[in-house]
Design a protein around this motif. Sequence first.
Motif, PDB file in Angstrom:
ATOM      1  N   TYR A 612       1.004  -1.382  -0.128  1.00  0.00           N
ATOM      2  CA  TYR A 612       0.007   0.027  -0.068  1.00  0.00           C
ATOM      3  C   TYR A 612       0.917   1.299  -0.078  1.00  0.00           C
ATOM      4  O   TYR A 612       1.724   1.570   0.742  1.00  0.00           O
ATOM      5  CB  TYR A 612      -0.809   0.124   1.326  1.00  0.00           C
ATOM      6  N   GLU A 641      -7.154  -0.184   3.483  1.00  0.00           N
ATOM      7  CA  GLU A 641      -5.863  -0.558   4.246  1.00  0.00           C
ATOM      8  C   GLU A 641      -5.820  -0.492   5.843  1.00  0.00           C
ATOM      9  O   GLU A 641      -4.812  -0.537   6.418  1.00  0.00           O
ATOM     10  CB  GLU A 641      -4.631   0.343   3.530  1.00  0.00           C
ATOM     11  N   THR A 657     -11.227   2.249  -1.474  1.00  0.00           N
ATOM     12  CA  THR A 657      -9.714   2.146  -1.797  1.00  0.00           C
ATOM     13  C   THR A 657      -9.469   3.219  -3.085  1.00  0.00           C
ATOM     14  O   THR A 657     -10.468   3.674  -3.567  1.00  0.00           O
ATOM     15  CB  THR A 657      -9.525   0.765  -2.393  1.00  0.00           C
ATOM     16  N   ASN A 676      -5.431 -10.816   2.447  1.00  0.00           N
ATOM     17  CA  ASN A 676      -5.726  -9.503   2.059  1.00  0.00           C
ATOM     18  C   ASN A 676      -7.375  -9.668   1.036  1.00  0.00           C
ATOM     19  O   ASN A 676      -7.147  -8.883   0.066  1.00  0.00           O
ATOM     20  CB  ASN A 676      -4.861  -8.847   1.132  1.00  0.00           C
TER      21      ASN A 676
END
Length: 698
Positions: A612, A641, A657, A676
Amino acid sequence: MKISIDTGGTFTDLVLENDNKKLSVFKVQTTPNDPSIGILNGIKEIAKTNNLSLIKFLEKTQNIIHGTTHGINAILTNKTAKTAFLCTEGHPDTLLFREGGRVEIFNFTVEYPDPYVPRSLTFEIKERINYDGTISCNIDEEHLYKTILKLKKLNIEAVAICFLWSTINPSHEIIAGEMLRKFLPDIPYSLSHNVNPTLREYRRASSTCINSSLKPIITKYLLNLTDKLKVNGFNGELSIVTSQGGIKNVETISEYPIHILNSGPSMAPVAGNFYLNKYKINEAIVTDLGGTTFDISLIKDNEIPRSRETWIGEKYRGHMTGFSSIDIKSIGAGGGSIAWIDNGGLLHVGPRSAGANPGPACYGLGGSNTTLTDAALINGILNDDYFLGGRIKLKKELSIKSIKSISSKLKMDENNSASSIIDVVTQNMSQEIKNLTIRQGINPNKSVIISGGGASGINIIDLARNLGCKKVLMPDLGPVLSASGGIIADFSDEYSITYPSKLSNLDISKVNTIIKSLSKNCQKFLKTNCKNYISFDVFYYIDAKFTDQVWEIEVPLKLSNNKVDPKKIKIEFQKKYLDLFGVTDNESDIEIIQWNARIYCKMTNSNLLIDYGNFNQKDVKYRDVFFKNIGFQKTKILKFEQLVYGKSFNGPAVLETPFTSVLVDKYSKIKLNKNNILEIEIKLKNESSINEDSTYYW
């Protein structure tokens, strides 16, 4: 370092895998007139993020994998090369007749479709080979030479050659190819026994003509892209994504461009299967909602189904590729799909798209039509300050202005009109998924959805509820699902030998020789194409049917010490037939038409873990979001995140996002797992379930 690039109709997605196997995601707008410009813009963005000049960055890059729609776009827009078709004397109508079949059996008002190559550019060659490979009539080289002179006068740009039974004896096609190379050295040509060695005449002819017509276009495109990359410092390997879900080098694709017709979309199920293998689930529906289209594929028993029934355009009225490709269905429903009202007052969305330029009205680039993106912005699903992580500022006032004409015709306010647009798109998607899943014996109620594409979060929960799916998996790389598939894709190829034979009198010695020949081809591919491979697998298949049936099915071929076993062939065929059709026949003989081998070379051990970056987002905690039948609700805004592994959040919420926004209603909850992957649990309504005993769907 490795870059995977997926050029779509609206956005070009890029995924960078650095030397530590960490991934970074980038999106730039596609440049339709010259896609290579958009690709270089994206690479410049990556280089800038890594504090390097473009040249320095590309010098450090070892591999670039590219998925493109350039080939299919050339066909759909009639921008292919002027192609001549050379066929056996007496068979000029192969492309015209096709294989029969009608979408509407009793509709005689539909105009008969044109062949891929017109009759005026179809030339009969005096030659004839019999079904067993013996020569009935030698090729008339003098007649062929006169035909070549005609092609020269007509300024032909490519030539396709397909003679009868060339898969058994290709000698006449080889002679024709040599003469073309001698007398028309600058004109590319394709030989059907090389392009698609299948027994069926129309499929072989069609695929050969499509391949030839694309050769000049794709070769020019790839040379242009390669030159631009080299000028800017790239000395690594450029590979191209294929319709079969693998990758090939530029030289192979230049010779056989037909392999990239479904180049980009084929990577979504590859990535989907990678994620699905982390669960004890063997069936999934993979969706990819981009800016222009909505692509659907399946995973069944942890394998990606293939189909030879791939049509360019409408079934029976379009043109068949004739290749075994990943079974993907696409509809014109993306973030840029345009909403419109017909003369009867009904609302439609798509298939026309605003594309990358001018794009949705909210881009402020001159677009005035309302799109799915505009509808999501009007209802607060999208954040006008955080589109592409804040790189594009959306103008909500332009979206509201664009929807006024639709609202007045629907006699609704702007928000309910926007909600209706999203509903129409959802229904279109739902119906297409049902058509695909139920046809293959998959009940969507019992499947999970793997959600991909930048626009997927807008309606993925409504779509799942429509299908009766209780669970959606959305990887953090979901917004670039196809590009992430390119990172883990295998180098692959397929080889086929036609040898029709009944199982009851199978020539074992002959078949074992065929298997040995297929194995040699795979080993040659391994040595010449797969440098630095990690591992490889070779799988064998047959195309077989019950005797007197018309169509074959693809069946895995289980070998014993690299030799065929007729008993195993019968077991595997019966098993596959029963799985597909629910019945089988233990008494009838089995006829095998074609023997195939596929090789897959694994080139990476990537875990598809995202790194990220630091995106500038205002600290938005709540936003008013419009929900159908409820109205505006104060809705919590979450960032991907910042989610805590294993912690569940109940809706209503919007998960943001940089590359997608996921709308979560109050009946659903979300949880991020250690892979994830966002797990979305959905509470269903009773009417969502599909009754498997009902004949309505079958």
